[in-house]
Design a protein around this motif. Structure first.
Motif, PDB file in Angstrom:
ATOM      1  N   PHE A 251      -0.378   3.858  -9.892  1.00 34.00           N
ATOM      2  CA  PHE A 251      -0.143   5.253 -10.252  1.00 34.00           C
ATOM      3  C   PHE A 251      -1.210   6.186  -9.722  1.00 34.00           C
ATOM      4  CE2 PHE A 251       1.942   2.648 -13.378  1.00 34.00           C
ATOM      5  CZ  PHE A 251       3.194   3.206 -13.390  1.00 34.00           C
ATOM      6  N   PRO A 252      -0.867   7.459  -9.653  1.00 31.49           N
ATOM      7  CA  PRO A 252      -1.855   8.453  -9.265  1.00 31.49           C
ATOM      8  C   PRO A 252      -3.012   8.439 -10.263  1.00 31.49           C
ATOM      9  CG  PRO A 252       0.333   9.439  -9.421  1.00 31.49           C
ATOM     10  CD  PRO A 252       0.443   8.048  -9.926  1.00 31.49           C
ATOM     11  N   GLN A 253      -4.189   8.644  -9.744  1.00 32.54           N
ATOM     12  CA  GLN A 253      -5.344   8.651 -10.622  1.00 32.54           C
ATOM     13  C   GLN A 253      -6.128   9.927 -10.388  1.00 32.54           C
ATOM     14  OE1 GLN A 253      -7.551   5.061 -10.407  1.00 32.54           O
ATOM     15  NE2 GLN A 253      -5.709   3.818 -10.681  1.00 32.54           N
ATOM     16  N   TYR A 254      -6.888  10.301 -11.395  1.00 36.62           N
ATOM     17  CA  TYR A 254      -7.695  11.496 -11.262  1.00 36.62           C
ATOM     18  C   TYR A 254      -9.024  11.260 -11.962  1.00 36.62           C
ATOM     19  CZ  TYR A 254      -9.471  16.153 -12.259  1.00 36.62           C
ATOM     20  OH  TYR A 254     -10.266  17.253 -12.386  1.00 36.62           O
ATOM     21  N   ALA A 255     -10.085  11.474 -11.207  1.00 41.18           N
ATOM     22  CA  ALA A 255     -11.418  11.301 -11.778  1.00 41.18           C
ATOM     23  C   ALA A 255     -11.846  12.608 -12.411  1.00 41.18           C
ATOM     24  CB  ALA A 255     -12.397  10.886 -10.688  1.00 41.18           C
TER      25      ALA A 255
ATOM     26  N   PHE B  89     -10.591   5.902 -20.162  1.00 48.57           N
ATOM     27  CA  PHE B  89      -9.295   6.247 -19.595  1.00 48.57           C
ATOM     28  C   PHE B  89      -8.429   7.084 -20.533  1.00 48.57           C
ATOM     29  CE2 PHE B  89     -10.235   1.929 -17.903  1.00 48.57           C
ATOM     30  CZ  PHE B  89     -10.473   2.312 -16.602  1.00 48.57           C
ATOM     31  N   THR B  90      -7.673   7.991 -19.923  1.00 51.59           N
ATOM     32  CA  THR B  90      -6.608   8.654 -20.660  1.00 51.59           C
ATOM     33  C   THR B  90      -5.351   8.524 -19.811  1.00 51.59           C
ATOM     34  OG1 THR B  90      -8.108  10.222 -21.696  1.00 51.59           O
ATOM     35  CG2 THR B  90      -5.782  10.833 -21.604  1.00 51.59           C
ATOM     36  N   ILE B  91      -4.284   8.101 -20.447  1.00 54.93           N
ATOM     37  CA  ILE B  91      -3.038   7.924 -19.721  1.00 54.93           C
ATOM     38  C   ILE B  91      -2.125   9.090 -20.058  1.00 54.93           C
ATOM     39  CG2 ILE B  91      -0.994   6.499 -19.424  1.00 54.93           C
ATOM     40  CD1 ILE B  91      -2.803   4.115 -20.316  1.00 54.93           C
ATOM     41  N   ILE B  92      -1.787   9.860 -19.029  1.00 54.67           N
ATOM     42  CA  ILE B  92      -0.906  11.005 -19.238  1.00 54.67           C
ATOM     43  C   ILE B  92       0.450  10.692 -18.641  1.00 54.67           C
ATOM     44  CG2 ILE B  92      -0.503  13.441 -18.782  1.00 54.67           C
ATOM     45  CD1 ILE B  92      -3.452  13.862 -18.692  1.00 54.67           C
ATOM     46  N   ARG B  93       1.465  10.941 -19.414  1.00 55.23           N
ATOM     47  CA  ARG B  93       2.812  10.717 -18.933  1.00 55.23           C
ATOM     48  C   ARG B  93       3.533  12.054 -18.904  1.00 55.23           C
ATOM     49  NH1 ARG B  93       6.764   7.962 -23.025  1.00 55.23           N
ATOM     50  NH2 ARG B  93       8.621   9.132 -22.459  1.00 55.23           N
ATOM     51  N   ARG B  94       4.195  12.315 -17.809  1.00 55.84           N
ATOM     52  CA  ARG B  94       5.015  13.526 -17.714  1.00 55.84           C
ATOM     53  C   ARG B  94       6.453  13.097 -17.542  1.00 55.84           C
ATOM     54  NH1 ARG B  94       6.770  16.868 -13.159  1.00 55.84           N
ATOM     55  NH2 ARG B  94       7.407  18.873 -14.001  1.00 55.84           N
TER      56      ARG B  94
ATOM     57  N   LYS C  43       0.833  -1.200   0.000  1.00 61.36           N
ATOM     58  CA  LYS C  43       0.000   0.000   0.000  1.00 61.36           C
ATOM     59  C   LYS C  43       0.871   1.254   0.000  1.00 61.36           C
ATOM     60  CE  LYS C  43      -3.977  -1.958   2.441  1.00 61.36           C
ATOM     61  NZ  LYS C  43      -3.325  -2.973   3.326  1.00 61.36           N
ATOM     62  N   LYS C  44       2.066   1.145   0.535  1.00 59.68           N
ATOM     63  CA  LYS C  44       2.951   2.300   0.588  1.00 59.68           C
ATOM     64  C   LYS C  44       3.879   2.356  -0.616  1.00 59.68           C
ATOM     65  CE  LYS C  44       4.705   3.159   4.825  1.00 59.68           C
ATOM     66  NZ  LYS C  44       4.053   4.228   5.603  1.00 59.68           N
ATOM     67  N   THR C  45       4.351   1.205  -1.044  1.00 55.96           N
ATOM     68  CA  THR C  45       5.161   1.100  -2.259  1.00 55.96           C
ATOM     69  C   THR C  45       4.562  -0.037  -3.067  1.00 55.96           C
ATOM     70  OG1 THR C  45       7.165   1.848  -1.104  1.00 55.96           O
ATOM     71  CG2 THR C  45       7.465   0.653  -3.176  1.00 55.96           C
ATOM     72  N   THR C  46       3.956   0.311  -4.178  1.00 55.84           N
ATOM     73  CA  THR C  46       3.261  -0.733  -4.946  1.00 55.84           C
ATOM     74  C   THR C  46       4.285  -1.709  -5.532  1.00 55.84           C
ATOM     75  OG1 THR C  46       3.388   0.511  -6.992  1.00 55.84           O
ATOM     76  CG2 THR C  46       1.454   0.892  -5.598  1.00 55.84           C
ATOM     77  N   PRO C  47       3.829  -2.925  -5.829  1.00 57.69           N
ATOM     78  CA  PRO C  47       4.726  -3.921  -6.415  1.00 57.69           C
ATOM     79  C   PRO C  47       5.425  -3.398  -7.664  1.00 57.69           C
ATOM     80  CG  PRO C  47       2.712  -4.984  -5.734  1.00 57.69           C
ATOM     81  CD  PRO C  47       2.513  -3.496  -5.518  1.00 57.69           C
TER      82      PRO C  47
ATOM     83  N   LYS D 121       9.878  11.116 -18.259  1.00 57.32           N
ATOM     84  CA  LYS D 121      10.182   9.782 -18.746  1.00 57.32           C
ATOM     85  C   LYS D 121       9.298   8.701 -18.163  1.00 57.32           C
ATOM     86  CE  LYS D 121      15.025  10.193 -20.100  1.00 57.32           C
ATOM     87  NZ  LYS D 121      14.744  11.471 -20.709  1.00 57.32           N
ATOM     88  N   LYS D 122       8.966   8.812 -16.898  1.00 55.78           N
ATOM     89  CA  LYS D 122       8.247   7.683 -16.324  1.00 55.78           C
ATOM     90  C   LYS D 122       7.224   8.043 -15.266  1.00 55.78           C
ATOM     91  CE  LYS D 122      12.788   6.685 -14.408  1.00 55.78           C
ATOM     92  NZ  LYS D 122      13.828   5.688 -14.184  1.00 55.78           N
ATOM     93  N   LYS D 123       6.691   9.224 -15.326  1.00 54.50           N
ATOM     94  CA  LYS D 123       5.645   9.544 -14.359  1.00 54.50           C
ATOM     95  C   LYS D 123       4.290   9.492 -15.044  1.00 54.50           C
ATOM     96  CE  LYS D 123       8.402  12.334 -11.362  1.00 54.50           C
ATOM     97  NZ  LYS D 123       9.139  13.532 -11.700  1.00 54.50           N
ATOM     98  N   TYR D 124       3.525   8.530 -14.639  1.00 53.15           N
ATOM     99  CA  TYR D 124       2.233   8.331 -15.275  1.00 53.15           C
ATOM    100  C   TYR D 124       1.094   8.736 -14.343  1.00 53.15           C
ATOM    101  CZ  TYR D 124       4.366   5.695 -19.041  1.00 53.15           C
ATOM    102  OH  TYR D 124       5.098   5.319 -20.137  1.00 53.15           O
ATOM    103  N   THR D 125       0.043   9.239 -14.926  1.00 54.83           N
ATOM    104  CA  THR D 125      -1.181   9.489 -14.190  1.00 54.83           C
ATOM    105  C   THR D 125      -2.331   8.968 -15.031  1.00 54.83           C
ATOM    106  OG1 THR D 125      -0.274  11.473 -13.164  1.00 54.83           O
ATOM    107  CG2 THR D 125      -2.668  11.238 -13.146  1.00 54.83           C
TER     108      THR D 125
END
Length: 418
Positions: free
Chosen positions: A340-344, A402-407, A242-246, A409-413
């Motif tokens: 990853f972070p999610q946003y509704a 869904f829309t996958i946004i990447r900021r 829950k603190k660090t995902t697999p 190199k590797k930060k996905y939301t």
RNA sequence: GGAGGGAUAGCGAAGAGGCUAAACGCGACGGACUGUAAAUCCGUUCCCUUUGGGUUCGAAGGUUCGAAACCUUCUCCCUCCA
């Protein structure tokens, strides 16, 4: 089975031992050994894993692990390796942390089926009266002995409270108890624990026990660049999914540098010497293939989170790093993007890209959002978008949801429409 | 109790009335290169759609056409003397 001490030496996990010959002799027969864990957080972290794995190595070598969670000592605070006084946690907090640690340790050492023993030192320290303690423990320790400990010396300048000064007595009382009650003959710990361990042996001796007991330490691990092991992007790497995902866990290990990866294999995996040497050769000859990192990440994720979580982490990794997220189905996204972070987001016809970035906390301000877009840092479903006036439309939704946004190199939301 | 010194953006540190939204270093973030590495190079780093505007330099007042800079008071830190 190869000699466990030799194995530890090969792996660079051997620091010092009180009586190496004696211990080798004693280890010819199964023995009980212990190691303590401080309940200072609600989860163990990557650094603690080293200790756990060392216990597992000894366990595999036929010895019986006793994991001691410091529900009692955690009320006091170990000064070892610290430059300043600890902030004390409340009784409730320590109890809660202890419970968490027990659950986590069980997954590796298996208390329930008797392969290992769990104890909380609050069981004997919690009810110990000050009078008893001073008569039965304190009397055996000359003040000079205590003052000369490195952990105390280092704090004489900065200051040390009587509470932390006394810590070593409590830990030595732990060892005495385990020696008497669980027939424990060995305490292991990081090299900063040497003082506490030898204090325990001292107490056992002074209590008139002849049967030899031992102490063994392993080095405190460091990264080749000198920075602290087990941190990533400022945050600690935890065992708790829950603190660090697999997926994050997998990523932490696969990002190990070439200079560190062989050490990590030695320290953290159960691969044989031959297997490790073969991978070390791979690092030398084909560093770009990153076989060693991949093996490491696989081993560590399977060990901590299990085969299924490993599979998921690998799936997400391959989708994300091929950049081809658009091929993922709605189901796969739902599964995979838990990490990853999610946003509704309200499902409107068209939303300004800048607004989405700010609302989803991908960018801290509109100014920053604009900068990110114009610098080419923003990808929508794997495609770079550099138009400041761009907007998200129904066409940008995978599976309509869904829309996958990447900021960068590797930060996905993950943007979820509803 | 007395004498000095200091408080500047995430941190460190320049600036001593207009040329300063504030040098420089670190960190952070992006980009290029690449092996999801390291090193390197480039860019950004108070907020806002702007070669434009707004709000900043411990706090509050004041002097001035104009202050981070000058004055007053306050708060906090450090050093030295008692």
């Amino acid at each position: 089975m190869a000699d466990i001490i030799d194995d530890l030496k090969y792996r660079g996990l051997f620091n010092q031992v009180t009586d190496e010959e004696g211990l080798r002799e004693a280890m010819k027969k199964p023995m009980a050994f212990y190691c303590g864990f401080d309940p200072t957080a609600d989860s163990l972290h990557a650094g603690n894993l080293l200790v756990i794995v060392i216990m597992m190595r000894l366990q595999k070598a036929g010895h019986h692990p006793i994991a001691v969670v410091g529900g009692g000592t955690g009320m006091i605070g170990d000064p070892s390796g610290r430059s300043s006084e600890r902030q004390l946690n409340t009784r409730e907090t320590v109890a809660r942390f202890s419970e968490r640690l027990k659950e986590q340790l069980d997954r590796f050492l298996h208390f329930s089926d008797g392969e290992a023993t769990y104890v909380n030192n609050n069981d004997w320290l919690g009810s110990l009266s000050a009078i008893e303690f001073l008569r039965d423990v304190g009397k055996h320790f000359p003040l000079n002995y205590m003052l000369s400990k490195e952990s105390v010396q280092k704090r004489m300048e900065a200051g040390i409270s009587f509470t932390e000064f006394s810590y070593m007595l409590l830990q030595s009382f732990d060892y005495l108890n385990l020696y008497e009650r669980e027939n424990c003959r060995l305490e292991v710990g990081g090299s900063d624990q040497w003082g506490n361990i030898t204090a325990g042996l001292e107490l056992i001796r002074r209590k008139g026990h002849d049967d030899p007991a031992f102490g063994m330490t392993f080095p405190l691990i460091t990264k080749s660049d000198g920075t602290k092991f087990g941190k990533s992007m400022g945050g600690a790497i935890w065992l708790d999914p829950k603190k660090t995902t697999p997926y994050e866990w997998y990523q932490f290990w696969i990002n190990a540098s070439d200079d560190d990866v062989v050490n990590y294999l030695k320290w953290f995996t159960f691969l044989t010497k031959d297997a490790i040497e073969a991978l070390a050769e791979e690092v030398r000859t084909h560093p770009e293939a990153r076989q060693a990192q991949k093996t490491l990440a696989r081993e560590m994720t399977r060990l901590v989170h299990g085969a299924r979580a490993l599979e998921q982490a690998e799936d997400i990794t391959s989708a994300l790093f091929s950049g081809d997220v658009s091929k993922l189905t709605g189901e796969e996204i739902e599964q995979g993007f838990k990490a990853f972070p999610q946003y509704a987001c309200p499902a409107e016809e068209s939303i300004q890209l800048i607004d989405v970035l700010v609302n989803a906390s991908i960018a801290p301000s509109r100014r920053q959002a604009r900068e990110d877009i114009s610098q080419g840092a923003i990808y929508i479903n794997g495609v770079r978008r550099t138009d400041l006036n761009d907007a998200l439309t129904a066409n940008d939704r995978i599976d309509g949801r869904f829309t996958i946004i990447r900021r960068g190199k590797k930060k996905y939301t993950l943007i979820k429409f509803k």
